[in-house]
Scaffold this motif. Structure first.
Motif, PDB file in Angstrom:
ATOM      1  N   ASP B   8       0.825  -1.207   0.000  1.00 39.48           N
ATOM      2  CA  ASP B   8       0.000   0.000   0.000  1.00 39.48           C
ATOM      3  C   ASP B   8       0.861   1.259   0.000  1.00 39.48           C
ATOM      4  OD1 ASP B   8      -2.201  -1.566  -0.018  1.00 39.48           O
ATOM      5  OD2 ASP B   8      -2.664  -1.341   2.130  1.00 39.48           O
ATOM      6  N   ARG B   9       1.938   1.214   0.800  1.00 39.27           N
ATOM      7  CA  ARG B   9       2.782   2.396   0.900  1.00 39.27           C
ATOM      8  C   ARG B   9       3.539   2.621  -0.418  1.00 39.27           C
ATOM      9  NH1 ARG B   9       6.478   2.223   6.049  1.00 39.27           N
ATOM     10  NH2 ARG B   9       7.412   0.589   4.753  1.00 39.27           N
ATOM     11  N   LEU B  10       3.910   1.494  -1.061  1.00 39.82           N
ATOM     12  CA  LEU B  10       4.576   1.592  -2.360  1.00 39.82           C
ATOM     13  C   LEU B  10       3.652   2.262  -3.388  1.00 39.82           C
ATOM     14  CD1 LEU B  10       7.140   0.410  -4.141  1.00 39.82           C
ATOM     15  CD2 LEU B  10       5.413  -1.205  -4.935  1.00 39.82           C
ATOM     16  N   VAL B  11       2.402   1.801  -3.423  1.00 36.01           N
ATOM     17  CA  VAL B  11       1.429   2.356  -4.375  1.00 36.01           C
ATOM     18  C   VAL B  11       1.173   3.828  -4.058  1.00 36.01           C
ATOM     19  CG1 VAL B  11      -0.979   2.260  -5.138  1.00 36.01           C
ATOM     20  CG2 VAL B  11       0.343   0.133  -4.858  1.00 36.01           C
ATOM     21  N   ASP B  12       1.067   4.124  -2.768  1.00 39.53           N
ATOM     22  CA  ASP B  12       0.823   5.496  -2.351  1.00 39.53           C
ATOM     23  C   ASP B  12       1.975   6.418  -2.788  1.00 39.53           C
ATOM     24  OD1 ASP B  12      -0.906   7.269  -0.781  1.00 39.53           O
ATOM     25  OD2 ASP B  12       0.905   7.500   0.460  1.00 39.53           O
ATOM     26  N   ALA B  13       3.197   5.955  -2.596  1.00 39.19           N
ATOM     27  CA  ALA B  13       4.352   6.768  -3.001  1.00 39.19           C
ATOM     28  C   ALA B  13       4.391   6.930  -4.516  1.00 39.19           C
ATOM     29  CB  ALA B  13       5.653   6.126  -2.495  1.00 39.19           C
ATOM     30  N   MET B  14       4.035   5.871  -5.229  1.00 33.38           N
ATOM     31  CA  MET B  14       3.987   5.967  -6.699  1.00 33.38           C
ATOM     32  C   MET B  14       2.977   7.025  -7.120  1.00 33.38           C
ATOM     33  SD  MET B  14       6.167   4.262  -8.447  1.00 33.38           S
ATOM     34  CE  MET B  14       5.425   4.150 -10.098  1.00 33.38           C
ATOM     35  N   GLU B  15       1.815   7.009  -6.492  1.00 32.71           N
ATOM     36  CA  GLU B  15       0.767   7.972  -6.861  1.00 32.71           C
ATOM     37  C   GLU B  15       1.159   9.392  -6.487  1.00 32.71           C
ATOM     38  OE1 GLU B  15      -2.674   6.175  -5.053  1.00 32.71           O
ATOM     39  OE2 GLU B  15      -3.230   5.146  -6.928  1.00 32.71           O
ATOM     40  N   THR B  16       1.832   9.524  -5.332  1.00 35.24           N
ATOM     41  CA  THR B  16       2.260  10.862  -4.904  1.00 35.24           C
ATOM     42  C   THR B  16       3.257  11.459  -5.892  1.00 35.24           C
ATOM     43  OG1 THR B  16       1.922  10.239  -2.599  1.00 35.24           O
ATOM     44  CG2 THR B  16       3.307  12.169  -3.014  1.00 35.24           C
ATOM     45  N   ALA B  40       9.753  17.205  -7.490  1.00 33.99           N
ATOM     46  CA  ALA B  40       9.890  15.769  -7.230  1.00 33.99           C
ATOM     47  C   ALA B  40      11.121  15.495  -6.370  1.00 33.99           C
ATOM     48  CB  ALA B  40       9.982  15.007  -8.564  1.00 33.99           C
ATOM     49  N   ARG B  41      12.207  16.233  -6.673  1.00 35.42           N
ATOM     50  CA  ARG B  41      13.427  16.094  -5.867  1.00 35.42           C
ATOM     51  C   ARG B  41      13.158  16.520  -4.420  1.00 35.42           C
ATOM     52  NH1 ARG B  41      18.577  16.783  -8.632  1.00 35.42           N
ATOM     53  NH2 ARG B  41      18.348  16.189 -10.821  1.00 35.42           N
ATOM     54  N   ASP B  42      12.443  17.649  -4.264  1.00 31.21           N
ATOM     55  CA  ASP B  42      12.143  18.147  -2.912  1.00 31.21           C
ATOM     56  C   ASP B  42      11.359  17.102  -2.118  1.00 31.21           C
ATOM     57  OD1 ASP B  42      13.414  20.509  -3.552  1.00 31.21           O
ATOM     58  OD2 ASP B  42      11.554  21.681  -3.793  1.00 31.21           O
ATOM     59  N   GLN B  95      10.899   5.931 -12.382  1.00 27.98           N
ATOM     60  CA  GLN B  95      10.356   6.424 -11.105  1.00 27.98           C
ATOM     61  C   GLN B  95      10.099   5.265 -10.136  1.00 27.98           C
ATOM     62  OE1 GLN B  95       8.772   7.371 -14.165  1.00 27.98           O
ATOM     63  NE2 GLN B  95      10.010   9.226 -14.277  1.00 27.98           N
ATOM     64  N   LEU B  96       9.598   4.160 -10.722  1.00 24.65           N
ATOM     65  CA  LEU B  96       9.315   2.980  -9.904  1.00 24.65           C
ATOM     66  C   LEU B  96      10.582   2.491  -9.208  1.00 24.65           C
ATOM     67  CD1 LEU B  96       7.471   0.636  -9.005  1.00 24.65           C
ATOM     68  CD2 LEU B  96       7.998  -0.507 -11.188  1.00 24.65           C
ATOM     69  N   GLY B  97      11.720   2.629  -9.882  1.00 24.94           N
ATOM     70  CA  GLY B  97      12.985   2.174  -9.314  1.00 24.94           C
ATOM     71  C   GLY B  97      13.403   2.999  -8.105  1.00 24.94           C
ATOM     72  N   VAL B  98      13.124   4.302  -8.137  1.00 26.65           N
ATOM     73  CA  VAL B  98      13.455   5.167  -7.000  1.00 26.65           C
ATOM     74  C   VAL B  98      12.502   4.884  -5.836  1.00 26.65           C
ATOM     75  CG1 VAL B  98      13.614   7.559  -6.196  1.00 26.65           C
ATOM     76  CG2 VAL B  98      14.395   6.965  -8.507  1.00 26.65           C
ATOM     77  N   VAL B  99      11.214   4.737  -6.168  1.00 27.35           N
ATOM     78  CA  VAL B  99      10.209   4.493  -5.124  1.00 27.35           C
ATOM     79  C   VAL B  99      10.442   3.129  -4.469  1.00 27.35           C
ATOM     80  CG1 VAL B  99       7.742   4.083  -4.739  1.00 27.35           C
ATOM     81  CG2 VAL B  99       8.485   6.064  -6.098  1.00 27.35           C
ATOM     82  N   ALA B 100      10.831   2.125  -5.254  1.00 26.45           N
ATOM     83  CA  ALA B 100      11.109   0.801  -4.691  1.00 26.45           C
ATOM     84  C   ALA B 100      12.276   0.866  -3.710  1.00 26.45           C
ATOM     85  CB  ALA B 100      11.408  -0.199  -5.807  1.00 26.45           C
ATOM     86  N   ALA B 101      13.304   1.630  -4.080  1.00 24.24           N
ATOM     87  CA  ALA B 101      14.478   1.771  -3.205  1.00 24.24           C
ATOM     88  C   ALA B 101      14.089   2.470  -1.907  1.00 24.24           C
ATOM     89  CB  ALA B 101      15.574   2.552  -3.929  1.00 24.24           C
ATOM     90  N   LEU B 102      13.248   3.512  -2.045  1.00 28.86           N
ATOM     91  CA  LEU B 102      12.775   4.233  -0.864  1.00 28.86           C
ATOM     92  C   LEU B 102      11.975   3.298   0.046  1.00 28.86           C
ATOM     93  CD1 LEU B 102      12.335   7.016   0.537  1.00 28.86           C
ATOM     94  CD2 LEU B 102      10.334   7.309  -0.966  1.00 28.86           C
ATOM     95  N   GLU B 103      11.146   2.492  -0.573  1.00 34.70           N
ATOM     96  CA  GLU B 103      10.308   1.583   0.186  1.00 34.70           C
ATOM     97  C   GLU B 103      11.151   0.520   0.896  1.00 34.70           C
ATOM     98  OE1 GLU B 103       7.360   1.758   1.255  1.00 34.70           O
ATOM     99  OE2 GLU B 103       7.308  -0.264   2.090  1.00 34.70           O
ATOM    100  N   LEU B 104      12.282   0.136   0.283  1.00 38.09           N
ATOM    101  CA  LEU B 104      13.205  -0.786   0.958  1.00 38.09           C
ATOM    102  C   LEU B 104      13.712  -0.168   2.258  1.00 38.09           C
ATOM    103  CD1 LEU B 104      15.180  -3.205   1.289  1.00 38.09           C
ATOM    104  CD2 LEU B 104      16.765  -1.972  -0.226  1.00 38.09           C
TER     105      LEU B 104
END
Lengths: 413, 413
Positions: B8-16, B40-42, B95-104
């Motif tokens: 859920d958090r991954l999907v939420d970050a993707m949408e954000t 996006a950087r901020d 973008q998915l690659g950055v969000v996945a890393a963040l979620e890790l």
């Protein structure tokens, strides 16, 4: 009774007009209804007024001036061309035709020559069609081929409306943009824009007609995709049939007629990125032939090839003819008059068809017409490299002027 | 010891992130160093600070944050991708690659997991190369393939300098744009941008390398002339060999290799007017193959065809390769780790080469690397139609995150 124009004055007038909108490389940039076009029109009107001629400006900005004849029942002989130019075009093109007509009027005054028919000079609005499409616009409206209101509403790339520009430069006149009486004939001088006179070593061209023309475009629609990761077998690349059609247009003339020409002047692909397979591609065509049925046949073959190429790639295709001009055959009597004048001057001449379209094509629908071509070095035109020697300008000007004069004074001939 | 990310958090970050520079048709328009990229950087930096991680911004705007490991001698494991997008691109891409890393990083915190090696997250500057060329710029500078000052001086279509834009958006950092120490490995998740995973019904892709790439352009120069009055035999039409070369690039892959692809994404003719024979024509090429010698061979054949086509039409031709990337083979140990993780999760996977170029190609020169591909529906990318289901996003994210985790904690594996 032929008159010899004043060579020095002709050259001087050519140089004067060439300076209005002249470019650094000795070309001419005088787009229709621009400030430079206004300045050239102002200069032209001033020359006519200096001859004590009443100037008539019609609703579409065509400029006329009539030198009266002695016979009140004789129809006027029209002579002229256009002063506007292509972007960064040459200084001869149609400008020479207007200057030659002006020089005729001046010479008749100098020598106190009266003609039985009036002689009327004309400068047509927007022959070039580069700023506002279509070209041959002033003559097209005047001859009833184009609708006045429709043409007023044409806009340039910046969205500026033609009618507003006419108004702005002060050349939206009151006279009706149509022939309000019969005309005896029309004569037009233009540079050849082709290589035949130069190649054959002739002095002037006796133009017997204008070839038929078809313009159109074909749009192919496929699918955009990534250039790296889309297998060749899963592509629907719109640029491929476009390229094949372009190659075909190079071969097509040789398959349909001896005098056919075919050109793709423009090809555009979208999204136009080095690593994206093109989703759409549009190619234009320009097909010409002296015989209209050959043009028809060429378009049929082009359409069949477009569809076949689209099918091979699995993409869609739309074929649209956007403009069509039937071939024009000039009146024998006008052509013969031009020929006789050229012979009398001792000019080497050849008969030829015009590959380019001219105001005379329109006027030919209203009255008998013919054209004279001046030698165009290497056939170059619509570029600052366009070149006609002053001697060739003078020969062609003498020819067109005397053809008009002979027609206006048939009894003195 | 695999961890399951928070779906859920991954999907939420993707949408954000997708809302920052989002387009009306659910795509993403976030060109490198634009205001949207800054936003996006901020957002990204804010997420990292919320994890109490020190953020490091290097001179080229690459953003790093390191989560410490327990072993002071262990080299960091790098994981990330890029947040910038193509014009009107999709929301998944890198973008998915950055969000996945963040979620890790978030999941490791949630579960209180420590790793022996530090884990460092990265967002590379200007992967896409659409506003400023070339792409893969941030990783290229960092890996020493590109010169920092040269890349600062790149300008966009409006003449805006990259270095000035970095300054303007506040992302010209102080950290050196280079690896100042050894890295254990680099993992990157990206959508496939091709159809293989979708077609084969797999869940994730185990990327074993990146194909070799050549970009270039061929310019043909002939003579502009009038389309109506220039005989076919006197033409030097630059568009004709350009079209023939374009057709050839469609056939060329089938002549040189099973995995070769070739694309002409752009063709331009001048002066680009329906009734003027083109004086010049330029076509680009994009040729790729897993084997560098096949790319060489393809370019040789393309050059020979360009010259032959130019000769047939009697025009000049210049062939220039503008970019070349050798093929990259990822380290077996990294590829095996990705494969093992995918297997452990029970994901159906296939090994494949990337047809697109990625930051991992550069980083592979600095340390061992590997990539994970997410399913890309119909292989569509760089368009708002790009689509990866949340389930496929989640599977690919779990795979890349756990490959990094397994590498960072080899003893607990």
């Amino acid at each position: 009774m032929a008159v010899a124009l004043n060579r020095d004055r002709l050259v001087d007038a050519m140089e004067t007009q060439a300076a209005i909108g002249g470019t650094e490389d000795d070309g001419l940039h005088r787009l229709a209804l621009s400030d430079a076009d206004k300045a050239a029109r102002d200069w032209f009107v001033e020359q006519l007024r200096a001859l004590d001629l009443p100037v008539r400006i019609d609703e579409f900005g065509n400029i006329f001036a009539r030198r009266p004849g002695t016979d009140p029942d004789a129809d006027p002989v029209l002579i002229g061309s256009h002063l506007d130019s292509q972007p960064n075009g040459g200084i001869y093109d149609g400008q020479l035709g207007v200057v030659a007509a002006l020089e005729l009027l001046r010479t008749l005054d100098d020598e106190g020559i009266e003609t039985s028919h009036p002689i009327e000079i004309v400068n047509w609005t927007n022959e070039e069609g580069s700023r506002f499409q279509p070209g041959l616009q002033g003559s097209g409206v005047w001859c009833g081929e184009f609708d006045l209101q429709t043409e007023y509403d044409r806009t340039d790339r910046d969205g500026v409306r033609l009618g507003d520009e006419l108004e702005r430069i002060g050349y939206r006149g009151d006279a009706p943009a149509e022939p309000t009486e019969a005309y005896e004939a029309y004569f037009e001088l233009h540079i050849e824009q082709g290589p035949y006179l130069d190649e054959s070593g002739n002095d002037v061209g006796v133009v017997t007609g204008v070839v038929g023309l078809s313009w159109g475009e074909v749009t192919f629609t496929g699918e955009a995709n990534h250039a790296g990761s889309t297998p060749m077998s899963m592509r629907y690349d719109a640029s491929v049939p476009a390229a094949e059609l372009l190659s075909y247009v190079r071969r097509l003339p040789g398959q349909v007629g001896d005098r056919t020409v075919g050109t793709v002047g423009s090809i555009d692909v979208e999204p136009d990125s080095i690593n994206i397979i093109p989703e759409s591609a549009t190619v234009t065509w320009d097909i010409r032939d002296p015989a209209d049925d050959v043009v028809d046949h060429a378009i049929d073959r082009l359409s069949a090839e477009a569809e076949a190429a689209a099918r091979r790639e699995g993409v869609d295709c739309e074929v649209e003819e956007t403009a069509r001009t039937e071939s024009a055959k000039f009146a024998d009597r006008c052509v013969e008059t031009v020929q006789r004048v050229a012979d009398e001057f001792g000019y080497e001449s050849m008969r030829l068809l015009s590959g380019g379209n001219h105001d005379a094509s329109h006027v030919n629908e209203v009255c008998d017409a013919a054209m004279v071509f001046a030698v165009s070095e290497d056939g170059k035109s619509h570029t600052s490299e366009e070149y006609t020697s002053w001697e060739d300008c003078y020969r062609a000007a003498n020819t067109v002027a005397n053809a008009a004069l002979a027609t206006a004074s048939p009894t003195t001939d």
